[in-house]
Design a protein around this motif. Structure first.
Motif, short mmCIF file in Angstrom:
data_model
loop_
_atom_site.label_atom_id
_atom_site.label_comp_id
_atom_site.label_asym_id
_atom_site.label_seq_id
_atom_site.Cartn_x
_atom_site.Cartn_y
_atom_site.Cartn_z
N LEU A 1 -1.89 59.53 21.56
CA LEU A 1 -0.69 58.72 21.76
C LEU A 1 -1.00 57.25 21.53
N LYS A 2 -0.02 56.52 21.03
CA LYS A 2 -0.19 55.10 20.75
C LYS A 2 -0.37 54.30 22.03
N ALA A 3 -1.15 53.24 21.96
CA ALA A 3 -1.32 52.33 23.09
C ALA A 3 0.06 51.85 23.52
N GLY A 4 0.27 51.78 24.83
CA GLY A 4 1.55 51.36 25.37
C GLY A 4 2.51 52.50 25.62
N SER A 5 2.15 53.70 25.21
CA SER A 5 3.02 54.86 25.43
C SER A 5 3.14 55.18 26.91
N VAL A 6 4.31 55.68 27.29
CA VAL A 6 4.54 56.19 28.64
C VAL A 6 4.31 57.70 28.57
N VAL A 7 3.41 58.19 29.43
CA VAL A 7 3.08 59.61 29.45
C VAL A 7 3.81 60.26 30.62
N ASP A 8 4.87 60.99 30.28
CA ASP A 8 5.62 61.76 31.26
C ASP A 8 5.90 63.13 30.65
N LEU A 9 6.62 63.96 31.36
CA LEU A 9 6.86 65.32 30.86
C LEU A 9 7.58 65.30 29.52
N LYS A 10 8.56 64.43 29.37
CA LYS A 10 9.31 64.33 28.11
C LYS A 10 8.38 64.01 26.94
N THR A 11 7.46 63.08 27.14
CA THR A 11 6.51 62.70 26.09
C THR A 11 5.60 63.87 25.73
N ILE B 1 0.89 56.27 32.87
CA ILE B 1 0.96 57.66 33.28
C ILE B 1 2.00 57.81 34.40
N LYS B 2 2.95 58.72 34.20
CA LYS B 2 3.98 58.99 35.20
C LYS B 2 3.98 60.48 35.56
N LEU B 3 2.77 61.01 35.78
CA LEU B 3 2.57 62.41 36.15
C LEU B 3 1.45 62.48 37.18
N PRO B 4 1.33 63.61 37.88
CA PRO B 4 0.16 63.76 38.75
C PRO B 4 -1.12 63.62 37.94
N ILE B 5 -2.11 62.96 38.52
CA ILE B 5 -3.33 62.64 37.78
C ILE B 5 -4.51 62.66 38.75
N SER B 6 -5.66 63.10 38.26
CA SER B 6 -6.85 63.11 39.11
C SER B 6 -7.35 61.68 39.32
N LYS B 7 -8.13 61.50 40.36
CA LYS B 7 -8.70 60.18 40.66
C LYS B 7 -9.56 59.70 39.49
N ASN B 8 -10.38 60.59 38.94
CA ASN B 8 -11.25 60.24 37.83
C ASN B 8 -10.44 59.81 36.60
N ALA B 9 -9.41 60.56 36.26
CA ALA B 9 -8.56 60.22 35.11
C ALA B 9 -7.85 58.90 35.36
N SER B 10 -7.38 58.69 36.58
CA SER B 10 -6.69 57.46 36.93
C SER B 10 -7.60 56.24 36.71
N GLN B 11 -8.84 56.34 37.15
CA GLN B 11 -9.80 55.25 36.98
C GLN B 11 -10.02 54.96 35.50
N LYS B 12 -10.11 55.98 34.68
CA LYS B 12 -10.33 55.79 33.25
C LYS B 12 -9.11 55.17 32.57
N ILE B 13 -7.91 55.58 32.96
CA ILE B 13 -6.69 55.01 32.41
C ILE B 13 -6.61 53.52 32.74
N ILE B 14 -6.90 53.18 33.99
CA ILE B 14 -6.85 51.77 34.43
C ILE B 14 -7.93 50.96 33.72
N LYS B 15 -9.13 51.52 33.57
CA LYS B 15 -10.21 50.83 32.87
C LYS B 15 -9.85 50.53 31.42
N ALA B 16 -9.05 51.42 30.82
CA ALA B 16 -8.63 51.23 29.43
C ALA B 16 -7.46 50.25 29.31
#
Length: 83
Positions: free
Chosen positions: A21-31, A62-77
């Protein structure tokens, strides 16, 4: 009483298909459904949770349930988690 089962969709190196997905994308169920990443019926029945195996470089929201590890990586990016 049975526990809710999740469809774990992002459990492959590189945080799976969301890295495309492109940078800036919103990741939800619809996406996820519109990009053929998950089946809408199964996602609604079982739920979706993003796991954090691998790396990601795109800043996503990210607008979905997410693991702590994935959340940290998303924020780091440079992304954010809003669930």
């Amino acid at each position: 009483m049975s526990a809710k089962r999740f469809v774990y969709i992002i459990d492959v190196p590189g945080l799976g298909p969301i890295v495309t997905l492109k940078a800036g994308s919103v990741v939800d169920l619809k996406t996820l459904v519109s990009n053929n990443i998950v089946n809408e019926q199964e996602a609604k029945e079982y739920g979706v949770k993003i796991l954090g195996d691998g790396e990601i470089k795109n800043a996503l929201t990210i607008k979905l349930p997410i693991s702590k590890n994935a959340s940290q990586k998303i924020i780091k990016a440079g992304g954010k988690v809003e669930n």
